[in-house]
Design an enzyme around this catalytic site. Sequence first.
Site, PDB file in Angstrom:
ATOM      1  N   GLU A  45      31.162  49.203 -53.566  1.00 37.78           N
ATOM      2  CA  GLU A  45      29.861  49.747 -53.149  1.00 37.78           C
ATOM      3  C   GLU A  45      30.103  50.913 -52.197  1.00 37.78           C
ATOM      4  O   GLU A  45      30.558  50.727 -51.075  1.00 37.78           O
ATOM      5  CB  GLU A  45      29.061  48.639 -52.458  1.00 37.78           C
ATOM      6  N   ARG A  49      25.811  57.018 -47.045  1.00 42.77           N
ATOM      7  CA  ARG A  49      25.610  57.319 -45.630  1.00 42.77           C
ATOM      8  C   ARG A  49      26.324  58.581 -45.204  1.00 42.77           C
ATOM      9  O   ARG A  49      26.237  58.984 -44.053  1.00 42.77           O
ATOM     10  CB  ARG A  49      26.201  56.197 -44.772  1.00 42.77           C
ATOM     11  N   THR A  73      23.316  51.412 -49.613  1.00 45.94           N
ATOM     12  CA  THR A  73      22.415  52.095 -48.673  1.00 45.94           C
ATOM     13  C   THR A  73      21.399  52.964 -49.413  1.00 45.94           C
ATOM     14  O   THR A  73      21.038  54.052 -48.955  1.00 45.94           O
ATOM     15  CB  THR A  73      23.187  52.959 -47.633  1.00 45.94           C
ATOM     16  N   LYS A 133      20.560  41.084 -52.367  1.00 44.17           N
ATOM     17  CA  LYS A 133      21.480  41.178 -51.230  1.00 44.17           C
ATOM     18  C   LYS A 133      20.792  40.478 -50.047  1.00 44.17           C
ATOM     19  O   LYS A 133      19.570  40.564 -49.912  1.00 44.17           O
ATOM     20  CB  LYS A 133      21.708  42.653 -50.923  1.00 44.17           C
TER      21      LYS A 133
HETATM   22  O1  LIG Z   1      24.435  50.277 -45.883  1.00 41.03           O
HETATM   23  C1  LIG Z   1      23.927  49.317 -46.469  1.00 41.03           C
HETATM   24  O2  LIG Z   1      23.344  49.390 -47.542  1.00 41.03           O
HETATM   25  C2  LIG Z   1      23.987  48.024 -45.848  1.00 41.03           C
HETATM   26  O3  LIG Z   1      23.307  47.160 -46.256  1.00 41.03           O
HETATM   27  C3  LIG Z   1      24.881  47.803 -44.745  1.00 41.03           C
HETATM   28  C4  LIG Z   1      26.247  47.342 -45.179  1.00 41.03           C
HETATM   29  O4  LIG Z   1      26.190  46.455 -46.216  1.00 41.03           O
HETATM   30  C5  LIG Z   1      26.870  46.740 -44.014  1.00 41.03           C
HETATM   31  O5  LIG Z   1      26.929  47.691 -42.978  1.00 41.03           O
HETATM   32  C6  LIG Z   1      28.238  46.229 -44.252  1.00 41.03           C
HETATM   33  O6  LIG Z   1      28.367  45.277 -43.288  1.00 41.03           O
HETATM   34  P1  LIG Z   1      29.662  45.085 -42.405  1.00 41.03           P
HETATM   35  O7  LIG Z   1      30.648  44.352 -43.267  1.00 41.03           O
HETATM   36  O8  LIG Z   1      29.159  44.268 -41.267  1.00 41.03           O
HETATM   37  O9  LIG Z   1      30.115  46.436 -41.978  1.00 41.03           O
END
Ligand SMILES: O=C(O)C(=O)C[C@H](O)[C@H](O)COP(=O)(O)O
Length: 212
Positions: A45, A49, A73, A133
């Site tokens: 994925e 961003r 995202t 999700k």
């Molecule tokens: O950007 C997106 O679409 C999100 O939903 C956020 C990411 O899935 C998380 O930032 C990943 O989470 P971490 O493993 O805690 O870094």
Amino acid sequence: MTTFPRSGADVLALAPVMPVVVVEEVEHAVPLARALVAGGLPGIEVTLRTPAALSAIERVAEEVPEAVVGAGTVVNGEQAAAAARAGARFLVSPGCTPNLARAMADTGLPALPGVASVSEAMALLELGLTELKFFPAEASGGAAFLKSLNGPLPQLRFCPTGGITARTAPDYLALPNVGCVGGSWLTPADLVAGGRWDTVTELAREAAALGS
Ligand SMILES: O=C(O)C(=O)C[C@H](O)[C@H](O)COP(=O)(O)O
């Protein structure tokens, strides 16, 4: 040959862990994807961003046929359409609105829209979406939340993401309503910036083994 996902269920079934990656330099995309695939994680994925994200998706889709690259995202319809044009094989959003659900469906790609509450999950179920999700997983109740949800809504399956680590992933993967977990722990910024692809492969291998 790689079979591309045709449904949310196919996306959840790619591997026990979905690496969530932030690509700052487009040149990192292909070696990063190859490193993850080598470790046994074909689904990737790429979060929308960074300015490099869409080009990164394009490169991986073209140059790493063993990978199944998706866009994360996704927060509006334009992004969903742009990700599809870039070659994304699936879409993931942190939350969802009716407009976004429609726009994602319009691309024809499988999607995992994000939810963090029972009512949000029920709203998407009304639209016929059963693979979701769960974000932000740890901050929204963690594995205990999903375990509770499986009572009233056993038809739903989740990819919990947000704050999950190699240590906590097994708690989620043990639940009947979890297909895979998402996380960024496989691709820490310093490893990616330093091109330490062997270490990424090692982390991916450990994550892939969580499913066995
Ligand atoms: O950007 C997106 O679409 C999100 O939903 C956020 C990411 O899935 C998380 O930032 C990943 O989470 P971490 O493993 O805690 O870094």
